[in-house]
Design a protein around this motif. Structure first.
Motif, PDB file in Angstrom:
ATOM      1  N   ARG A  54       0.853  -1.186   0.000  1.00 20.94           N
ATOM      2  CA  ARG A  54       0.000   0.000   0.000  1.00 20.94           C
ATOM      3  C   ARG A  54       0.890   1.237   0.000  1.00 20.94           C
ATOM      4  O   ARG A  54       1.864   1.313   0.743  1.00 20.94           O
ATOM      5  CB  ARG A  54      -0.893  -0.009   1.237  1.00 20.94           C
ATOM      6  CG  ARG A  54      -1.924   1.091   1.185  1.00 20.94           C
ATOM      7  CD  ARG A  54      -2.676   1.144   2.481  1.00 20.94           C
ATOM      8  NE  ARG A  54      -3.514  -0.047   2.651  1.00 20.94           N
ATOM      9  CZ  ARG A  54      -3.953  -0.415   3.832  1.00 20.94           C
ATOM     10  NH1 ARG A  54      -3.604   0.231   4.920  1.00 20.94           N
ATOM     11  NH2 ARG A  54      -4.724  -1.465   3.937  1.00 20.94           N
TER      12      ARG A  54
ATOM     13  N   MET B 224      -4.985   5.583   8.083  1.00 18.01           N
ATOM     14  CA  MET B 224      -4.812   4.166   7.803  1.00 18.01           C
ATOM     15  C   MET B 224      -6.140   3.410   7.822  1.00 18.01           C
ATOM     16  O   MET B 224      -6.302   2.390   7.178  1.00 18.01           O
ATOM     17  CB  MET B 224      -3.902   3.517   8.857  1.00 18.01           C
ATOM     18  CG  MET B 224      -2.430   3.568   8.532  1.00 18.01           C
ATOM     19  SD  MET B 224      -2.019   2.808   6.972  1.00 18.01           S
ATOM     20  CE  MET B 224      -1.760   1.122   7.498  1.00 18.01           C
ATOM     21  N   HIS B 225      -7.077   3.912   8.618  1.00 15.69           N
ATOM     22  CA  HIS B 225      -8.325   3.169   8.730  1.00 15.69           C
ATOM     23  C   HIS B 225      -9.381   3.635   7.746  1.00 15.69           C
ATOM     24  O   HIS B 225      -9.885   2.843   6.972  1.00 15.69           O
ATOM     25  CB  HIS B 225      -8.869   3.243  10.145  1.00 15.69           C
ATOM     26  CG  HIS B 225     -10.143   2.487  10.300  1.00 15.69           C
ATOM     27  ND1 HIS B 225     -10.185   1.120  10.209  1.00 15.69           N
ATOM     28  CD2 HIS B 225     -11.410   2.899  10.485  1.00 15.69           C
ATOM     29  CE1 HIS B 225     -11.429   0.725  10.339  1.00 15.69           C
ATOM     30  NE2 HIS B 225     -12.197   1.771  10.509  1.00 15.69           N
TER      31      HIS B 225
ATOM     32  N   LEU C 171     -17.632  -7.241   1.465  1.00  8.76           N
ATOM     33  CA  LEU C 171     -17.056  -7.024   0.133  1.00  8.76           C
ATOM     34  C   LEU C 171     -15.643  -6.479   0.281  1.00  8.76           C
ATOM     35  O   LEU C 171     -14.699  -6.945  -0.354  1.00  8.76           O
ATOM     36  CB  LEU C 171     -17.937  -6.039  -0.635  1.00  8.76           C
ATOM     37  CG  LEU C 171     -17.436  -5.590  -1.988  1.00  8.76           C
ATOM     38  CD1 LEU C 171     -17.580  -6.705  -2.989  1.00  8.76           C
ATOM     39  CD2 LEU C 171     -18.194  -4.374  -2.464  1.00  8.76           C
ATOM     40  N   TRP C 172     -15.511  -5.490   1.174  1.00  8.10           N
ATOM     41  CA  TRP C 172     -14.216  -4.853   1.360  1.00  8.10           C
ATOM     42  C   TRP C 172     -13.181  -5.867   1.829  1.00  8.10           C
ATOM     43  O   TRP C 172     -12.131  -6.018   1.242  1.00  8.10           O
ATOM     44  CB  TRP C 172     -14.340  -3.712   2.375  1.00  8.10           C
ATOM     45  CG  TRP C 172     -13.040  -3.005   2.580  1.00  8.10           C
ATOM     46  CD1 TRP C 172     -12.515  -2.043   1.782  1.00  8.10           C
ATOM     47  CD2 TRP C 172     -12.096  -3.223   3.622  1.00  8.10           C
ATOM     48  NE1 TRP C 172     -11.305  -1.648   2.263  1.00  8.10           N
ATOM     49  CE2 TRP C 172     -11.017  -2.355   3.392  1.00  8.10           C
ATOM     50  CE3 TRP C 172     -12.058  -4.077   4.731  1.00  8.10           C
ATOM     51  CZ2 TRP C 172      -9.903  -2.300   4.226  1.00  8.10           C
ATOM     52  CZ3 TRP C 172     -10.952  -4.030   5.550  1.00  8.10           C
ATOM     53  CH2 TRP C 172      -9.886  -3.146   5.303  1.00  8.10           C
TER      54      TRP C 172
ATOM     55  N   GLU D 286     -12.219  -8.416  -0.730  1.00  3.18           N
ATOM     56  CA  GLU D 286     -11.415  -7.883  -1.831  1.00  3.18           C
ATOM     57  C   GLU D 286     -10.034  -7.417  -1.380  1.00  3.18           C
ATOM     58  O   GLU D 286      -9.217  -7.013  -2.192  1.00  3.18           O
ATOM     59  CB  GLU D 286     -12.196  -6.757  -2.535  1.00  3.18           C
ATOM     60  CG  GLU D 286     -13.463  -7.308  -3.157  1.00  3.18           C
ATOM     61  CD  GLU D 286     -13.909  -6.587  -4.406  1.00  3.18           C
ATOM     62  OE1 GLU D 286     -13.709  -5.376  -4.471  1.00  3.18           O
ATOM     63  OE2 GLU D 286     -14.458  -7.264  -5.298  1.00  3.18           O
ATOM     64  N   GLN D 287      -9.780  -7.489  -0.075  1.00  6.09           N
ATOM     65  CA  GLN D 287      -8.435  -7.181   0.420  1.00  6.09           C
ATOM     66  C   GLN D 287      -7.476  -8.354   0.279  1.00  6.09           C
ATOM     67  O   GLN D 287      -6.287  -8.227   0.554  1.00  6.09           O
ATOM     68  CB  GLN D 287      -8.487  -6.799   1.915  1.00  6.09           C
ATOM     69  CG  GLN D 287      -9.190  -5.513   2.221  1.00  6.09           C
ATOM     70  CD  GLN D 287      -8.544  -4.344   1.547  1.00  6.09           C
ATOM     71  OE1 GLN D 287      -7.391  -4.059   1.758  1.00  6.09           O
ATOM     72  NE2 GLN D 287      -9.285  -3.680   0.675  1.00  6.09           N
TER      73      GLN D 287
ATOM     74  N   PRO E 142      -5.965 -10.038  -2.132  1.00  3.85           N
ATOM     75  CA  PRO E 142      -4.710  -9.904  -2.895  1.00  3.85           C
ATOM     76  C   PRO E 142      -3.692  -9.046  -2.145  1.00  3.85           C
ATOM     77  O   PRO E 142      -2.492  -9.173  -2.345  1.00  3.85           O
ATOM     78  CB  PRO E 142      -5.151  -9.192  -4.180  1.00  3.85           C
ATOM     79  CG  PRO E 142      -6.597  -9.405  -4.277  1.00  3.85           C
ATOM     80  CD  PRO E 142      -7.122  -9.548  -2.892  1.00  3.85           C
ATOM     81  N   HIS E 143      -4.177  -8.212  -1.267  1.00  5.00           N
ATOM     82  CA  HIS E 143      -3.342  -7.357  -0.453  1.00  5.00           C
ATOM     83  C   HIS E 143      -2.573  -8.170   0.584  1.00  5.00           C
ATOM     84  O   HIS E 143      -1.416  -7.917   0.882  1.00  5.00           O
ATOM     85  CB  HIS E 143      -4.309  -6.409   0.260  1.00  5.00           C
ATOM     86  CG  HIS E 143      -3.698  -5.148   0.702  1.00  5.00           C
ATOM     87  ND1 HIS E 143      -4.056  -3.948   0.172  1.00  5.00           N
ATOM     88  CD2 HIS E 143      -2.751  -4.894   1.621  1.00  5.00           C
ATOM     89  CE1 HIS E 143      -3.347  -3.001   0.766  1.00  5.00           C
ATOM     90  NE2 HIS E 143      -2.552  -3.560   1.643  1.00  5.00           N
TER      91      HIS E 143
ATOM     92  N   HIS F 108     -12.806 -11.778  -7.411  1.00  7.93           N
ATOM     93  CA  HIS F 108     -13.990 -11.075  -7.882  1.00  7.93           C
ATOM     94  C   HIS F 108     -15.201 -11.710  -7.240  1.00  7.93           C
ATOM     95  O   HIS F 108     -15.450 -12.899  -7.396  1.00  7.93           O
ATOM     96  CB  HIS F 108     -14.083 -11.164  -9.403  1.00  7.93           C
ATOM     97  CG  HIS F 108     -15.163 -10.305  -9.941  1.00  7.93           C
ATOM     98  ND1 HIS F 108     -14.981  -8.976 -10.227  1.00  7.93           N
ATOM     99  CD2 HIS F 108     -16.449 -10.578 -10.207  1.00  7.93           C
ATOM    100  CE1 HIS F 108     -16.106  -8.474 -10.652  1.00  7.93           C
ATOM    101  NE2 HIS F 108     -17.025  -9.410 -10.656  1.00  7.93           N
TER     102      HIS F 108
END
Lengths: 811, 49
Positions: free
Chosen positions: A2, A9-10, A97-98, A101-102, A104-105, A114
Motif C-alpha cells: 500500500r 490508515m483506517h 465485500l471490502w 477484496e483485500q 490480494p493485499h 472477484h
C-alpha cells in the motif's frame, strides 16, 4: 504494497498538512485522522490480522484445493484468466465485500478476486499456483465458509450464454412490443386511410422479430415436451402465437380490422420476463459440484518405506496396504485400521454419533471421520472411492441424476385446460360450420386465443421468482422452484439428530454439585477451577480439551502441578498446592441421571478422594428445536428423527421434543435413512451430514441446514445459510403462502378465460374488446402475484436467542 | 399529419439505437451481477489495489 499517502490508515480520509497537529500517530508510524479510527484499526489488527498474517491458518483442511488433480477439474478460465470459483457463505454487506477484496493485499500471490454478491460466488485467480488453500483458510479464519464449485468451462460458458440470450430476447421483445402498442393505440382510436395501412404493416414488421427470434424458446420447449410425450404449458402459448399470427396476417391482407399483434407481443414479453426472473433466482450452480473429488483430492501423507519418511500424495492415489498419517483436525481419506496406539475421533459427519470416540490400535476407522486429537496412523484397507463414504457419494450422484422431474400444479392445470379449450373450439367449429362457415372460423379462433391460460404461464413463474428472491434475502438458497412449491404440501418432516436438531458439537453443558440440595447455578470455587484447568491442560483427551476451552472463557490462572499421572482410559490426576486432584469419567451410578437433559458424558472431580464437582458434557439442542417441532405439529406436520446415533441419546432428544416412540428411528445406516424416506410420500428431509446425503438426494424435498457437509449441500434442494431450525418452518410457511397466491391466480384466470371464451363463442368479442381484455387479464394476475408475495406472511422469530447468532469458526 | 412521415422513421431509428445499446450492455455483462456494484460504489478509491 500500500502506498504511503498522507491519509488515515483506517478510513482513508486525507490528512492535510494543516491538520498535522490533530493527527494521531501510532507506534509504527501509521497515521490516523482521529482516535476512533486508531482504536478500530487496533482492534481489527489484534483480532483478525494475526489470523491473516499467520502463514498456516489451518493448512490441513484446505490443502486439497491446491492438489494437481483437484485443480485439473476445478480450474476455469474466465476472460483469459485461470482461477477457481467458490461459494462463499456469509457475505452480507459492504464490509464483507471490502474485506474479501483485500485478499490480494494480504496474499500477494493472489492476482485478483472477484465476488458476485447476488450469487454469493467468488472467483479467485492466482499469479503463482498453490495458494488456493491459503485463500480458503484465510476466508474461513475470517468467519466465511468457502466451498469450491465446479463449473465446467463449457457448462459455465453455456449457462452464461443462455442467460444472456434470454435477456437479449426479452429486451428486443419489449422494444418491439412497445412500438406495436403505440401504433395500435392510434389504430384503435380511429386512424383511417393510408397512414393506417402503414401502421398496420409496421406492426407486422415489428412482430416478425418477436415471432421468429424472441419466441424461439417456446417452440423449442414445446418440441422437447412433445418428443417426451409430456404436454406442457407451452402448448397453448405456441398455439395462440401461431394461430393469432396467421389470423392477423390473413385479416391484414384481406383488409379486415382484426389483429392480435399487440396482445400477443405483450404476452410474449411478460412470459419472457417472468421466465428470465425465475431462472435468475434459482440457485442451480451448487448442484454442479462433483462430490467425489472432495475426498479423493484431499492431500495426505503416505509412508514411503524406501526413504523411510512420510510424503504427501493426493488421496486418490492411495492403494490398499499403504500406511498414512493424518494430523489433528483433518479427515481420514480412506477406510482402514488404526496402527498407532490410540486416536480420538469425531465420527459425527459419517454416523451421526455425537460423542467423540477413542480408537485403539487395531480398530477400524472410516473415511470421513475427523481426527480430534493425537495423530492417526492408518493402514489403508479400502481406497477412497471404495470406502464407505465413497460408495455413499457414488449412490448420491446416481440418485440425483435419476430424480424424476417435478411438474408444477400450474403446468398440470393448464395442460388439461388447453386440451379442453382446443377440443371445445374444434367441436364448435364442426357444429357451427354448417350455419355460417366464416363466422365459425372466426369465433373458434377467437376462443382459442382468448381462452389460452397464458396469464398463468407468466403469473406462476413471476410469483415463484418473487418469493424465491424473498427467501434468498433471508439466506435460503433454493435450487429449483418446483421443489419449493412441493414443500407446501409436506406432511412429514424427517430430522437428522446430530448437527441438525442439536448443534453437532460436543460441549461443556454445566457443573453439577455432588450434593443434590445446592443444585442451582453450582460452580466449583476459584481454587478448584484453577487446579482443574492446570491439570487438564496436560491431557489430549477431547473431554479435557472441551473443559479447558470452557474454563478459558472465565477467569482462570495456570498454577504449578506436580506428580501428574494419566489414568489409562479414564482420566488424569495431579497435585496442586499439596492437594491431590483426580479428574476422571464418572460411572453411571455415581450421579443422578436427569432425563430432561441431553448429557452424554459426565466427569467427576475428586479432591483428596472427595467428589467436589461433576462436569456434564453433551451435544446442546438447537435453541429453537423444541418450538419448531411444536409449531410444525400445529401446522399438521409430523416430525420424525432419523439418526445414526444410538438409541438412548436419540430418545433423550425425542423426549425433549415431545415425540412419540414411533417417531424416532435410531442407529440407522445412510441406506436405511434413504429407504425410510422413500416410504413416506410428501416428506421433507432436514439434515447436515454426509450420512444424510443419500436420503436427501431421494425424491423427497430436502433442506440442508447451516454448516452442512458438502455432500448434503450438493444433494439438497434447499440450503439454509442461517443457523437454527426456524428456517425450516419459515420455508414451509413461505411456500404455503406462495402456493395460495398461485392457486388464487389459477382460479381467477380460469374464471376469466371461461367467461371470455363463452363470450367469444357467442360472438360478442370484437377485436377491440379482445385487445383490451387480454392485457387487463394479464395485469390483474400480475398485480395479484406481486401484492400477494409482497405481503407474504412468514414466521418471525419472536425472540432471537444468542445461540442463533452466527458463530464464527474458531481456528 | 404529414409530419408523421418524418417522425415515425425517426422513432424507428431511435428504437434501433436503443436496442443496439441494450445488446452492447448485455454483452459487456452489465446485467450479470446487480448487487455487488451497488456495494462497491460505497468503497473509497484508496481501498482498491
Amino acid at each position: 504494497m500500500r502506498e504511503k499517502h498522507a491519509c488515515c490508515m483506517h478510513c482513508g480520509t486525507t490528512i492535510f498538512d494543516s491538520d498535522r497537529e490533530k493527527t494521531v500517530y501510532h507506534d509504527n508510524g501509521d497515521m490516523f485522522c482521529c482516535w476512533g479510527c486508531e482504536t478500530v484499526y487496533a482492534i481489527l489488527r489484534r483480532e483478525k490480522f494475526p489470523l491473516i498474517n499467520s502463514p498456516h491458518t489451518n493448512p490441513a483442511e484446505f490443502e486439497f484445493l491446491d492438489s494437481e488433480s483437484f485443480c485439473k477439474e476445478y480450474l476455469v478460465s474466465v476472460d483469459g484468466r485461470e482461477g477457481m470459483r467458490f461459494f462463499v457463505e456469509g457475505v452480507q454487506c459492504t464490509a464483507c465485500l471490502w474485506i474479501i477484496e483485500q485478499i490480494p493485499h494480504w496474499i500477494p500471490q493472489v492476482e485478483s478476486v472477484h465476488i458476485n454478491m447476488s450469487q454469493k460466488t467468488l472467483f479467485v485467480s492466482l499469479e503463482k499456483p498453490g495458494y488456493f488453500g491459503r485463500v480458503a483458510s484465510t476466508l474461513s479464519a475470517l468467519g466465511y465458509r468457502v466451498i469450491p464449485i465446479k463449473s465446467l468451462d463449457e457448462a459455465r460458458h453455456f449457462q452464461k450464454r443462455e442467460i444472456h440470450q434470454q435477456l437479449r430476447r426479452l429486451g428486443i421483445a419489449a422494444a418491439c412490443a412497445g412500438n406495436i402498442m403505440l401504433f395500435s393505440l392510434s389504430l384503435y382510436s380511429g386512424l383511417k386511410g393510408q397512414l393506417a395501412t402503414v401502421f398496420e404493416y409496421l406492426n407486422l414488421a415489428f412482430f416478425i422479430p418477436i415471432l421468429l427470434y424472441c419466441a424461439q424458446p417456446f417452440y423449442l420447449s414445446l418440441w422437447r415436451s412433445l418428443k417426451a410425450r409430456r404436454p406442457s404449458i407451452d402448448l397453448p402459448v405456441v398455439v395462440a402465437i401461431i394461430i393469432g399470427f396467421v389470423l392477423s396476417l390473413y385479416n391484414l391482407i384481406s383488409g379486415i380490422d382484426d389483429y392480435y399483434f399487440d396482445s400477443l407481443s405483450l404476452l410474449i414479453v411478460l412470459l419472457l420476463a417472468s421466465r428470465y426472473l425465475l431462472s435468475k433466482t434459482q440457485q442451480t450452480f451448487i448442484s454442479s459440484s462433483y462430490l467425489q473429488s472432495f475426498i479423493e483430492s484431499q492431500v495426505c501423507k503416505r509412508w514411503n518405506s524406501e526413504n523411510r519418511m512420510y510424503e504427501k500424495i493426493p488421496a486418490r492415489l492411495l492403494a490398499v496396504g499403504d500406511k498414512i498419517l493424518i494430523h489433528e483436525r483433518a479427515r481420514i481419506p480412506a477406510d482402514g485400521v488404526v496402527v498407532n496406539e490410540f486416536v480420538n475421533i469425531n465420527p459425527a459427519i459419517l454416523t451421526g454419533e455425537s460423542t467423540p470416540q477413542k480408537l485403539f490400535q487395531g480398530s477400524e476407522i472410516y473415511a470421513g471421520t475427523e481426527v480430534v486429537s493425537n495423530v492417526a496412523e492408518v493402514l489403508v484397507k479400502r481406497t477412497p472411492s471404495d470406502s464407505r463414504i465413497g460408495q455413499i457419494l457414488k449412490k448420491v450422484e446416481e440418485q440425483i441424476g435419476n430424480k424424476t422431474p417435478l411438474i408444477s400444479l400450474t403446468d398440470k392445470a393448464s395442460q388439461y385446460f388447453s386440451v379442453f379449450i382446443i377440443l371445445v373450439g374444434t367441436l364448435f367449429f364442426l357444429f357451427y360450420f354448417r350455419i355460417d362457415s366464416d363466422e365459425a372460423v372466426k369465433r373458434s379462433l377467437a376462443l382459442i386465443i382468448l381462452a389460452c391460460p397464458c396469464a398463468l404461464a407468466f403469473a406462476t413463474p413471476l410469483t415463484q421468482s418473487l418469493s424465491l428472491r424473498k427467501a434468498s434475502k433471508k439466506g435460503y438458497l433454493i435450487k429449483n422452484a418446483e421443489s419449493f412449491e412441493k414443500l407446501s404440501g409436506v406432511k412429514n418432516a424427517f430430522f437428522d439428530k446430530t448437527g441438525t436438531l442439536t448443534q453437532g458439537k460436543f460441549e461443556f453443558l454445566r457443573w453439577r454439585s455432588p450434593r443434590l440440595e445446592d443444585e442451582n447455578n453450582f460452580s466449583p470455587d476459584q481454587e478448584t477451577r484453577n487446579a482443574i484447568y492446570s491439570i487438564e491442560l496436560n491431557s489430549p483427551h477431547p473431554i479435557a480439551r472441551t473443559l479447558v476451552r470452557h474454563l478459558e472463557n472465565s477467569t482462570v490462572k495456570r498454577v504449578p502441578v506436580v506428580s501428574l499421572k494419566e489414568i489409562p482410559g479414564s482420566g488424569i490426576s495431579g497435585v496442586v498446592d499439596k492437594r491431590a486432584y483426580t479428574i476422571k469419567a464418572a460411572a453411571a451410578d455415581e450421579y443422578v441421571s436427569d432425563d430432561s437433559d441431553i448429557i452424554s458424558s459426565v466427569t467427576a472431580i475428586y479432591r483428596d478422594d472427595d467428589i467436589v464437582a461433576y462436569a456434564c458434557f453433551g451435544d446442546k439442542l438447537q435453541s429453537d428445536a423444541v418450538r419448531t417441532v411444536a409449531r410444525l405439529q400445529e401446522m399438521g406436520i409430523k416430525s420424525y428423527i432419523l439418526s445414526g446415533d444410538g438409541e438412548s441419546p436419540v430418545s433423550r432428544v425425542a423426549k425433549r421434543l415431545n415425540l412419540e416412540n414411533e417417531q424416532i428411528k435410531a442407529g440407522l445406516f445412510p441406506e436405511e435413512k434413504n429407504e425410510i424416506i422413500q416410504k413416506f410420500p410428501h416428506s421433507v428431509m432436514v439434515g447436515d451430514g454426509a450420512n444424510d446425503s443419500l436420503a436427501m438426494s431421494s425424491d423427497a424435498i430436502s433442506i440442508a441446514v447451516q454448516g452442512s457437509a458438502e455432500a448434503s449441500l450438493v444433494a439438497s434442494d434447499i440450503y439454509v445459510t442461517k443457523g437454527g431450525l426456524f428456517p425450516v418452518m419459515d420455508l414451509i410457511l413461505l411456500s404455503r403462502n406462495t402456493f395460495t397466491v398461485i392457486k388464487r391466480n389459477l382460479v381467477f384466470s380460469f374464471t376469466y378465460n371461461f367467461a371470455g371464451g363463452l363470450a367469444a363463442l357467442l360472438g360478442y368479442i370484437s377485436p377491440l374488446t379482445a385487445a383490451i381484455l387480454m392485457p387487463i387479464s394479464s395485469l390483474t394476475v400480475l398485480l395479484s402475484s406481486t401484492i400477494g408475495t409482497k405481503f407474504l406472511r412468514s414466521f418471525v422469530n419472536p425472540s432471537p436467542q444468542p445461540d442463533q447468532v452466527r458463530t464464527k469458526k474458531r481456528v | 399529419m404529414t409530419i408523421l412521415y418524418v417522425i415515425v422513421p425517426i422513432a424507428i431509428l431511435l428504437v434501433l439505437f436503443f436496442v443496439t445499446l441494450f445488446l452492447w450492455a448485455v454483452k459487456r455483462e452489465q446485467f450479470d451481477d446487480l448487487e455487488t456494484p451497488a456495494h462497491r460504489i460505497l468503497l473509497d478509491d484508496w481501498n482498491k489495489i
